[in-house]
Structures are given as C-alpha cells and as structure tokens.
Write an enzyme that holds these catalytic residues in place. Structure first.
Site, PDB file in Angstrom:
ATOM      1  N   CYS A  36     -59.474  36.901  22.338  1.00  0.00           N
ATOM      2  CA  CYS A  36     -58.302  37.192  21.545  1.00  0.00           C
ATOM      3  C   CYS A  36     -58.453  38.615  21.299  1.00  0.00           C
ATOM      4  O   CYS A  36     -59.529  39.126  20.442  1.00  0.00           O
ATOM      5  CB  CYS A  36     -57.917  36.406  20.154  1.00  0.00           C
ATOM      6  SG  CYS A  36     -57.631  34.776  20.547  1.00  0.00           S
ATOM      7  N   ARG A  88     -62.261  41.618  26.398  1.00  0.00           N
ATOM      8  CA  ARG A  88     -62.771  40.508  25.653  1.00  0.00           C
ATOM      9  C   ARG A  88     -62.620  39.202  26.218  1.00  0.00           C
ATOM     10  O   ARG A  88     -63.111  38.454  25.488  1.00  0.00           O
ATOM     11  CB  ARG A  88     -61.937  40.722  24.401  1.00  0.00           C
ATOM     12  CG  ARG A  88     -62.062  42.170  23.451  1.00  0.00           C
ATOM     13  CD  ARG A  88     -61.167  42.356  22.343  1.00  0.00           C
ATOM     14  NE  ARG A  88     -61.568  41.495  21.304  1.00  0.00           N
ATOM     15  CZ  ARG A  88     -62.141  41.816  20.223  1.00  0.00           C
ATOM     16  NH1 ARG A  88     -62.739  43.083  20.044  1.00  0.00           N
ATOM     17  NH2 ARG A  88     -62.238  40.859  19.206  1.00  0.00           N
ATOM     18  N   TRP A 143     -57.165  33.890  23.698  1.00  0.00           N
ATOM     19  CA  TRP A 143     -58.086  33.072  24.296  1.00  0.00           C
ATOM     20  C   TRP A 143     -57.956  31.748  23.690  1.00  0.00           C
ATOM     21  O   TRP A 143     -58.143  31.445  22.436  1.00  0.00           O
ATOM     22  CB  TRP A 143     -59.518  33.533  23.917  1.00  0.00           C
ATOM     23  CG  TRP A 143     -60.463  33.035  24.926  1.00  0.00           C
ATOM     24  CD1 TRP A 143     -61.090  33.431  26.042  1.00  0.00           C
ATOM     25  CD2 TRP A 143     -61.661  32.090  24.323  1.00  0.00           C
ATOM     26  NE1 TRP A 143     -62.222  32.515  26.465  1.00  0.00           N
ATOM     27  CE2 TRP A 143     -62.621  31.808  25.240  1.00  0.00           C
ATOM     28  CE3 TRP A 143     -61.827  31.447  22.977  1.00  0.00           C
ATOM     29  CZ2 TRP A 143     -63.487  31.006  25.294  1.00  0.00           C
ATOM     30  CZ3 TRP A 143     -62.743  30.500  22.813  1.00  0.00           C
ATOM     31  CH2 TRP A 143     -63.684  30.170  23.878  1.00  0.00           C
ATOM     32  N   ASN A 203     -55.843  36.475  15.342  1.00  0.00           N
ATOM     33  CA  ASN A 203     -57.242  36.173  15.886  1.00  0.00           C
ATOM     34  C   ASN A 203     -58.184  35.107  14.854  1.00  0.00           C
ATOM     35  O   ASN A 203     -57.942  35.493  13.689  1.00  0.00           O
ATOM     36  CB  ASN A 203     -58.332  37.422  16.222  1.00  0.00           C
ATOM     37  CG  ASN A 203     -57.690  38.355  17.027  1.00  0.00           C
ATOM     38  OD1 ASN A 203     -56.973  37.912  18.012  1.00  0.00           O
ATOM     39  ND2 ASN A 203     -58.336  39.523  17.071  1.00  0.00           N
ATOM     40  N   GLY A 204     -58.873  34.207  15.730  1.00  0.00           N
ATOM     41  CA  GLY A 204     -59.527  33.390  14.381  1.00  0.00           C
ATOM     42  C   GLY A 204     -59.002  32.166  14.592  1.00  0.00           C
ATOM     43  O   GLY A 204     -58.201  31.604  15.735  1.00  0.00           O
ATOM     44  N   GLU A 238     -82.753  35.010  30.751  1.00  0.00           N
ATOM     45  CA  GLU A 238     -81.652  35.968  30.749  1.00  0.00           C
ATOM     46  C   GLU A 238     -81.059  35.996  32.385  1.00  0.00           C
ATOM     47  O   GLU A 238     -79.799  35.950  32.715  1.00  0.00           O
ATOM     48  CB  GLU A 238     -82.074  37.374  30.256  1.00  0.00           C
ATOM     49  CG  GLU A 238     -81.184  38.565  30.636  1.00  0.00           C
ATOM     50  CD  GLU A 238     -79.626  38.408  29.817  1.00  0.00           C
ATOM     51  OE1 GLU A 238     -79.603  37.301  29.044  1.00  0.00           O
ATOM     52  OE2 GLU A 238     -78.731  39.112  30.100  1.00  0.00           O
ATOM     53  N   LYS A 259     -77.412  35.099  33.587  1.00  0.00           N
ATOM     54  CA  LYS A 259     -76.408  36.201  34.229  1.00  0.00           C
ATOM     55  C   LYS A 259     -75.889  35.385  35.281  1.00  0.00           C
ATOM     56  O   LYS A 259     -74.814  35.587  35.593  1.00  0.00           O
ATOM     57  CB  LYS A 259     -77.203  37.365  34.670  1.00  0.00           C
ATOM     58  CG  LYS A 259     -77.511  38.576  33.658  1.00  0.00           C
ATOM     59  CD  LYS A 259     -76.451  39.289  33.254  1.00  0.00           C
ATOM     60  CE  LYS A 259     -75.720  38.942  31.794  1.00  0.00           C
ATOM     61  NZ  LYS A 259     -76.219  39.325  30.677  1.00  0.00           N
ATOM     62  N   GLU A 298     -73.242  33.004  34.583  1.00  0.00           N
ATOM     63  CA  GLU A 298     -71.789  33.256  33.814  1.00  0.00           C
ATOM     64  C   GLU A 298     -71.027  34.055  34.974  1.00  0.00           C
ATOM     65  O   GLU A 298     -69.685  34.101  34.861  1.00  0.00           O
ATOM     66  CB  GLU A 298     -72.268  33.950  32.616  1.00  0.00           C
ATOM     67  CG  GLU A 298     -72.889  35.484  32.755  1.00  0.00           C
ATOM     68  CD  GLU A 298     -73.112  36.121  31.340  1.00  0.00           C
ATOM     69  OE1 GLU A 298     -72.189  35.607  30.413  1.00  0.00           O
ATOM     70  OE2 GLU A 298     -73.942  36.909  31.080  1.00  0.00           O
ATOM     71  N   HIS A 346     -94.102  19.883  34.307  1.00  0.00           N
ATOM     72  CA  HIS A 346     -93.997  18.646  33.235  1.00  0.00           C
ATOM     73  C   HIS A 346     -92.614  18.290  33.279  1.00  0.00           C
ATOM     74  O   HIS A 346     -91.936  17.635  32.389  1.00  0.00           O
ATOM     75  CB  HIS A 346     -94.221  19.305  31.795  1.00  0.00           C
ATOM     76  CG  HIS A 346     -95.517  19.703  31.757  1.00  0.00           C
ATOM     77  ND1 HIS A 346     -96.462  18.840  31.525  1.00  0.00           N
ATOM     78  CD2 HIS A 346     -96.162  21.181  31.602  1.00  0.00           C
ATOM     79  CE1 HIS A 346     -97.628  19.491  31.522  1.00  0.00           C
ATOM     80  NE2 HIS A 346     -97.413  21.089  31.578  1.00  0.00           N
ATOM     81  N   LYS A 381     -65.943  38.888  25.683  1.00  0.00           N
ATOM     82  CA  LYS A 381     -66.933  39.882  25.415  1.00  0.00           C
ATOM     83  C   LYS A 381     -67.325  39.744  23.778  1.00  0.00           C
ATOM     84  O   LYS A 381     -68.603  39.842  23.420  1.00  0.00           O
ATOM     85  CB  LYS A 381     -66.233  41.120  25.577  1.00  0.00           C
ATOM     86  CG  LYS A 381     -67.351  42.249  25.422  1.00  0.00           C
ATOM     87  CD  LYS A 381     -68.457  42.339  26.459  1.00  0.00           C
ATOM     88  CE  LYS A 381     -69.296  43.473  26.037  1.00  0.00           C
ATOM     89  NZ  LYS A 381     -70.812  43.000  27.258  1.00  0.00           N
TER      90      LYS A 381
END
Ligand code: F6R
Length: 609
Positions: free
Chosen positions: A2, A27, A74, A99-100, A482, A486, A489, A505, A604
């Site tokens: 948003c 974003r 969003w 937003n929120g 990481e 990457k 996503e 294991h 973002k």
C-alpha cells in the site's frame, strides 16, 4: 505494501499524483486509484492492476483539480477488485485513502450500517470514510471530524481525507504507519514514503504516531495524540540519485546487484577514518556505553533476519559476545529474557517493517542497555525511535528483493563486530589488519559480477526443476538460506536451505537425480566436512551446483556443476557468496519470465503485522 499520496496546489495535481503513484509501485500492490475535487464534486478513478492501467483510464479525460489523493492497494480486506480499491468514498462527500489495518472495523461497520450507511466494498477503509462523514455532518469541521473519527479506530493506519466542499484542505493522520508531509513552494504534499514526493520537494515533516494534521494553503497545523498543537521538525533530505532510473540495466534488481561494490566501499568509508573505526558512525555516540556491552540481541524479518544470523557467528567468534537472533514477528510474543548489559539491535532496509517496529517498542521497555537500529532509510520510524542508529549506505533500493541493502547490512554488522571486539585500546592493531582485509571486499564482489554469464549458464538447468536445496556451513548457512529465499521470491521455484550437517537428519530423503542441490563450499576450516556432505548428495545422484574457489580442489564432473569463485578471507566470504546467489536467483527468474522487480504477492515495505 500500500502506498498513499495527496497533494494541494495551485496547479493541476492529477499528473503529480500519477507520477507519485509510479514511484510507490516498488512497494507492491494490486490496484490503484485517485480522487480529485473539481466543479462537479469528488471524482474517483480506480483500476485493478498496475498504475499504467489507471493512467490509461485517465488519459481519456485527465481531471483538472488543485487537490487530490491517490493510492496503491495491496489487498488485505477484500479481493483486488475495483470496488475495493482506494479512494473509498462516503455519500459523494468524503474521500479517504488508507494504509494499514483497522482491527475493530467489523464492529464499526455494524454500527454504521445501523445508522443507515450503505457499504459498497469489503474494505476496512470504507468504515473510515463513513465515520468521518458522520462526524463531519455533526461538526462541520473536517479537521475535528477526522480527529474524532481516529479516536474510535483500533489498529494501524495512515490516512488522507478530503471533503467535497473543502477543496482548500487535506487532513491526514497516522498511527503505526509512516506519513511524510512534503513542503513545496505554495503547495503541500503528503505520502507514505518521501520517495514519492522527490520530484516536487526535498523538504519534509515526518508525522509521529497519534498526529492528525491539516494541510492548507496557509500552512501545516499538527495536533499530537493529546490534541496539543505541535511543530514537527522540518528536514531537508539528501535525495541525490533517489528513485533514479534503471540506466543500462534490464531490471532495478540487476542494477542494484551491480551497485554493490560502490555501496560496500561507501559503507567502509562512512565508518572508518585513518584506518580506525569511528564509534559514532557505528551508532556509539556514547563511548562509555560501548564499553558496557556484554551481549547482543538482534531482531529482524526476512532477508534482514538472515543478516542478523550471519552477525551471530561474527559477534560470538570475533567479539566473543553472546548473541541471540529472533524473527521480529516471534520475538515479543515469547517473553524473552534480557541478559545484563544486552544491546538490542534491529536490522531493516526500510525502517518501516511493522513487526520490527513493534519489537523495538517492546524492547524499549524491556531493560536493554540500549537500542540500535541498523537501517538504510535515515528518516524512517525505526531510526527515529531507536536510541542509536547505524546507517547502511546502500542508497535507495527499488527492487522488491533486497540485494545491496543486505550486503551493506552484512558489512555494517561486521564493522560493528570489529568495533566491539577491539573496543579496548590494546587491541587496536588487530582491528586494523582485519579492516585492511575488508577493504578488498568490493573488488571480490566485482570479480563475482564478472561471473554473471557463468552463473546464468548454471541457472538454465535449474529452472526446469520445481524444487531446490541449498547447503552451507558456519556463516555461509544463513547465506544459503538467503539464497533459497531469493530464488523462491523472484523465480517461484520452491527452495529450502539446510546447514549441511543436517542433511542426513532428514532432507537427504528428498535427494535423487531430479534434485538440484546448491552448495557453498569456500576453502575454509569446514571444507572437509562440507565435501563429505557433497559426497552424500552425489551418492544419491543429486545434481550438485557448487560455488567454490580453486584451493578447495572441488572439480566439475558428472553431476557436479561448478562456479569457480574468487578466493576470499573468512570474514568477507558471506558477502561475496551472497552476491553469487543473488545472480543465480536473478537469472533463474528472468529465464522463467517472472516480474523480477515486483514479484507476485510481495511488497517492499511490509507495514502490517
Ligand atoms: C526479501 C526481502 C524481505 C525483507 C523483509 C524485511 O528480499 O527484502 O524479506 O528483508 O520484509 O524488510 P526490512 O529489511 O525493510 O525490515
């Protein structure tokens, strides 16, 4: 996640709002809209999809108005549909962008329905529009109506509100979500991220939680949570290069991957003078406090959390300080024990991540020695609310998948580790030689960037698989995590990372001739152990993709694809190997045709918990 924008000017604001919305695209969002006030009242324009869709709609008839609000949404409450996009309007009189999340929206909605308000969306935002409408009808004062309405809201929000009969003022409020007011020449703006307003001004007032403000031609009035008039400081932002275009690169992510040698060099330059670390640049303006640190607790989310996990290895082995690392979303709900002399450290690119901010607010009352934010955004809430801060020098990062912000976080925590390790004067010389080594890190990252073609060739066989395993040991284990994040996503290939010793294991059961296993194997003290783990994979016909240097003796062969990495010292290895995995994920994503800079469902800046 948003984005919100508003403008009040003498010129037509519609094209300015559109421009601002494009700057907020990074974003992550699924619909966009704007509302203006013209002779006929409030006009609302909304589209599902990209801002380009909204732009196409407006090109048919661009509104002409001196006031307006815009939004990229969003979806949280209600599907990404036009009726759920913002602005939300009440009875053609009040328009709101938000937003929120309003946590008590269901109760408010029922109450407003009883009062006769008809709802046309599934959003929590429409509740705010009707609530303001109700109070405005009673009070005939938009500023007072918004203040009264927000007192009834529970949750996190940043809102901008306008009324059809008040084309001369814009009322905004924040609680838990950022809002920057941009002060121009005879015009005023507001946005959830100052980046959206950079073409119009570099002068900003950052509102605090609980503030309600009125933007009008004659100036800005701010009331704090207690209803007292306050003046928030005016800040001039250094915006050189911010929001710059992609240059010769196909994607922002690729550009940002290539910016890493400079960003890393800038990070060292900012923290070191005459071969010595500068405590103040690393957050320690209070030298006495530096001497009192006995333990470190790191809290972050996602990629930033991976930087924290690498930091734990360094803080324990180099600085000999006990260190624990938590996911921000878990931290405050597990009733953590605070050891004596413990420094609380947050890591964040944006400085607006809701979980990390909530963790900081919890920690501020939990008896830590101090709070230190390691952050890439100087004007962020995290920096403003932490007692100390260390600014990473990555510059604005537009690609949703974090790259240069991550490696500059790594370098910053490494410099912090060296400062803590050598804070007693007699160790200064040891610190100098490690710093000298670190000066080579930009050159080694440059070497990896030159391997881009080779890594792209490795991505070709990878993209036909549905799943991949990543393996690493020591500080390269979080780097493997990481790398897996990457790949997931941006290419949407399922990937998991394991500490190599864990393979037998459980995850070894997954390994067959269809399973790509990406292994980080620099020649270091753990190489022999790592080689044994790779043999376990080979014995099950797993497809190895190995990143290693010449000294390791690992060779390409049947079932083993190799990228020969530059030889690096142990401290620099996590940074250098992280860049190789960024390139692997990038090339895999391009080959699979995904939207590299704006991967699906992601944002973002994650401003909701
Ligand atoms: C992944 C990524 C995210 C962020 C996470 C925290 O590429 O960027 O996992 O790291 O959302 O964000 P910040 O660092 O802004 O707190």
């Amino acid at each position: 996640m948003c984005g919100l924008i508003g403008a009040l000017s003498r010129r037509n604001v519609a094209p300015l709002l559109l421009d601002g919305l494009k700057r907020l695209e990074y974003r992550g969002y699924d619909s966009a809209g704007l509302a203006c006030i013209d002779g006929a009242g409030i006009s609302v324009h909304r589209r599902v999809g990209k801002v380009a869709e909204l732009e196409r709609l407006l090109q048919r008839r661009m509104p002409d108005s001196a006031i307006g609000i815009g939004h990229t949404r969003w979806a949280t409450h209600g599907e990404p549909e036009e009726r759920n996009a913002h602005p939300q309007v009440s009875r053609d009189t009040i328009a709101v962008v938000h937003n929120g999340i309003i946590e008590n929206y269901e109760g408010l909605r029922k109450m407003l329905e009883v009062m006769g308000y008809a709802f046309s969306s599934d959003t929590d935002t429409e509740v705010v529009a009707h609530l303001v409408h109700y109070h405005y009808a009673g009070l005939s004062d938009l500023f007072a109506a918004v203040r009264t309405a927000v007192n009834q809201l529970v949750g996190a929000y940043a809102i901008a509100v306008m009324a059809a009969d008040r084309p001369d003022c814009l009322v905004v409020a924040r609680q838990g979500n950022p809002l920057a007011v941009g002060i121009g020449d005879g015009e005023q703006f507001v946005a959830s991220d100052a980046v959206a307003l950079l073409p119009f001004t570099d002068r900003f007032v950052f509102l605090e939680d609980g503030d309600v403000a009125c933007l009008a031609a004659d100036g800005l009035s701010v009331l704090d949570a207690d209803g007292q008039a306050v003046e928030r400081p005016l800040q001039q932002l250094d915006v050189a290069g911010a929001g710059a275009d992609k240059g010769p690169y196909r994607h922002y992510m690729l550009k940002e991957i290539h910016e890493q040698p400079d960003a890393l060099a800038d990070t060292i330059r900012g923290c070191v003078e005459h071969g010595m670390l500068l405590p103040a640049a690393l957050g320690f303006t209070d030298r006495e406090l530096l001497q009192r640190v006995q333990a470190v607790h790191i809290v972050a989310c996602g990629t930033s959390h991976h930087a924290g996990e690498v930091a734990r290895y360094w803080l324990e082995s180099v600085a000999r300080l006990p260190c624990s690392v938590d996911l921000a979303s878990e931290y405050r709900y597990r009733d953590p024990v605070v050891p004596p002399g413990c420094l609380f450290v947050t890591l964040s690119q944006s400085g607006e991540t809701a979980d990390t901010l909530a963790a900081l607010r919890y920690a501020a009352k939990a008896g830590y020695l101090g709070t230190l934010a390691i952050c890439n955004c100087p004007a962020s809430s995290l920096v403003r609310e932490s007692a100390m801060h260390l600014l990473t020098r990555a510059g604005p990062e537009i690609g949703v998948a974090s790259t240069k912000a991550f490696t500059t976080q790594l370098l910053s925590v490494l410099l912090l580790t060296l400062l803590l390790a050598h804070r007693h004067r007699h160790d200064a010389q040891a610190g100098r030689s490690q710093l000298e080594q670190l000066r080579q890190v930009s050159a080694r990252v440059e070497d990896v960037l030159n391997l881009s073609r080779r890594i792209e060739a490795l991505a070709v066989p990878l993209v036909n698989h549905a799943s991949a395993l990543f393996l690493g040991r020591g500080p390269l284990y979080p780097i493997a995590r990481e790398g897996a994040l990457k790949l997931k996503e941006i290419s949407y290939i399922h990937a998991e990372a394991y500490a190599s010793g864990e393979l037998k294991h459980g995850p070894l059961a997954l390994v067959d001739d269809q399973m790509p296993v990406i292994a980080l194997a620099p020649s270091n003290l753990l190489l022999d152990k790592q080689r044994s783990n790779l043999r376990e994979v080979q014995a099950r016909k797993g497809q190895l993709f190995v990143f290693s240097d010449r000294d390791s003796g690992i060779e390409a062969g049947p079932g083993v694809r190799l990228v020969e990495m530059p030889k690096v010292d142990a401290l620099s290895a996590p940074i250098v190997y992280a860049v190789a995995l960024q390139l692997l994920a990038y090339h895999a994503a391009v080959l699979r045709g995904s939207d590299v800079d704006k991967p699906r469902n992601l944002a973002k800046s994650v401003t909701v918990e």
